[in-house]
Design an enzyme around this catalytic site. Structure first.
Site, PDB file in Angstrom:
ATOM      1  N   ASN A  11       0.834  -1.263  -0.238  1.00 38.56           N
ATOM      2  CA  ASN A  11      -0.019   0.211  -0.154  1.00 38.56           C
ATOM      3  C   ASN A  11       0.917   1.002   0.122  1.00 38.56           C
ATOM      4  OD1 ASN A  11      -1.811   2.094   0.534  1.00 38.56           O
ATOM      5  ND2 ASN A  11      -2.195   1.165   2.690  1.00 38.56           N
ATOM      6  N   LYS A  13       0.168   4.161  -0.445  1.00 35.72           N
ATOM      7  CA  LYS A  13      -0.386   5.394   0.277  1.00 35.72           C
ATOM      8  C   LYS A  13      -0.096   6.710  -0.678  1.00 35.72           C
ATOM      9  CE  LYS A  13      -0.220   3.154   4.567  1.00 35.72           C
ATOM     10  NZ  LYS A  13       0.012   3.379   6.134  1.00 35.72           N
ATOM     11  N   HIS A  99      -9.542   1.244   4.538  1.00 40.40           N
ATOM     12  CA  HIS A  99      -8.383   1.493   5.269  1.00 40.40           C
ATOM     13  C   HIS A  99      -8.670   2.465   6.411  1.00 40.40           C
ATOM     14  CE1 HIS A  99      -4.354   2.684   6.396  1.00 40.40           C
ATOM     15  NE2 HIS A  99      -3.851   1.445   5.635  1.00 40.40           N
ATOM     16  N   GLU A 101      -7.079   4.793   7.529  1.00 43.56           N
ATOM     17  CA  GLU A 101      -6.841   6.161   7.294  1.00 43.56           C
ATOM     18  C   GLU A 101      -7.899   6.765   6.612  1.00 43.56           C
ATOM     19  OE1 GLU A 101      -2.920   5.445   5.201  1.00 43.56           O
ATOM     20  OE2 GLU A 101      -2.196   5.070   7.582  1.00 43.56           O
ATOM     21  N   GLU A 169      -5.940  -4.901  10.487  1.00 42.95           N
ATOM     22  CA  GLU A 169      -4.722  -3.974  10.676  1.00 42.95           C
ATOM     23  C   GLU A 169      -5.093  -3.049  12.005  1.00 42.95           C
ATOM     24  OE1 GLU A 169      -2.342  -2.928   6.860  1.00 42.95           O
ATOM     25  OE2 GLU A 169      -4.367  -1.459   6.864  1.00 42.95           O
ATOM     26  N   GLY A 175       2.208   2.277  10.690  1.00 43.52           N
ATOM     27  CA  GLY A 175       3.361   3.247  10.693  1.00 43.52           C
ATOM     28  C   GLY A 175       4.104   3.446  12.185  1.00 43.52           C
ATOM     29  N   SER A 214       2.840  -2.373  10.389  1.00 42.32           N
ATOM     30  CA  SER A 214       4.611  -2.207  10.612  1.00 42.32           C
ATOM     31  C   SER A 214       5.002  -3.667  10.591  1.00 42.32           C
ATOM     32  CB  SER A 214       5.061  -1.800  12.191  1.00 42.32           C
ATOM     33  OG  SER A 214       4.347  -0.296  12.367  1.00 42.32           O
TER      34      SER A 214
END
Ligand code: PGA
Length: 253
Positions: A11, A13, A99, A101, A169, A175, A214
């Site tokens: 991904n 991003k 996702h 985010e 996730e 991250g 991660s």
């Protein structure tokens, strides 16, 4: 793993310009093409601006390309959005949906993710549907409830292993360099598989459940070896060809 072929998904991003994106995809394609056999499927999800260029770059390598989101509508007055048909037309076979985010930055609900999954399926895109708890939810002991609810409400009731992949996730692991223990990952993945059985029956045994958050070359081997972990969704480490390939090569033989 139980017969499920691992999927190693990158991904990207909001990262990558034409030069850097193509250079990364070229490295991956050359590496994969030079092999006589691979024991994983590889997917890269560049920003929408690069989908068609990256699809051309990896053409013939066996690497798939995906979008990072799609709209529920096929076309129309939705400034700034991208439809599933547009992604498919650009060479995508997959699309990441829900996702964390997007859930956080754009207020996406489970219901919306569900509608997007149906829109993706209509255009023959495989949806990678993301779920996962926040740190506060983990701390208050409701991780499994949160994941079950997201799963129940975001995944279509007639989903199949051919049109949906689940990505677990934990939001707090994305991250941050923090990862759950192997036992915690195994527990959530087993609960997801169990909940999927209640929803889609025996098809649940074929559906891939990825771990994301991660995932790095130094922790991939043990995580990817866990019973119900069928690959990974990788952010930061997917931007370096060497790291992404090292994670792919950590898949159980
Ligand atoms: P990360 O991102 O690997 O950088 O933690 C994973 C993701 O958000 O999909």
């Amino acid at each position: 793993m139980a017969g499920r072929r691992p999927l190693i998904a990158g991904n990207w991003k909001m990262n990558g310009l034409r030069s850097s994106g193509v250079a990364l995809a070229e490295k991956l394609a050359e590496n994969i093409k030079a092999r006589t056999a691979v024991n994983f499927d590889m997917l890269v999800c560049p920003p929408a601006t690069l989908v068609s260029e990256i699809a051309r770059t990896v053409d013939g390598s066996g690497i798939d390309v995906g979008g990072q989101d799609c709209h529920t509508a096929v076309s129309g007055a939705h400034t700034g959005d991208t439809s599933a048909e547009m992604l498919a037309d650009s060479g995508a076979r997959f699309v990441i949906l829900g996702h964390s985010e997007r859930r956080a930055d754009h207020g996406e609900s489970d219901k919306l993710v569900h509608e997007k999954a149906l829109a993706a399926r209509d255009k023959n895109l495989i949806a990678v549907i993301c779920i996962g708890e926040t740190e506060a939810e983990r701390d208050s002991g409701v991780t499994l409830d949160v994941c079950r609810k997201q799963l129940a409400d975001s995944v279509p009731n007639d989903a199949t292993a051919a049109n949906v992949v689940i990505a677990y996730e934990p939001v707090w692991a994305i991250g941050t360099g923090k990862v759950p223990t192997n036992d915690d990952i195994a527990e959530v993945h087993a609960a997801i598989r169990e909940a999927l059985k209640g929803k889609i029956g025996a098809e649940a045994d074929k559906m891939r459940i990825l771990y994301g958050g991660s995932l790095k070359p130094n922790n991939a081997k043990e995580i990817l070896a866990l019973e119900d972990v069928d690959g990974g969704l990788i952010g930061g480490a997917s931007l370096q060809a060497e790291d992404f390939l090292a994670i792919a090569d950590s898949c159980p033989a």
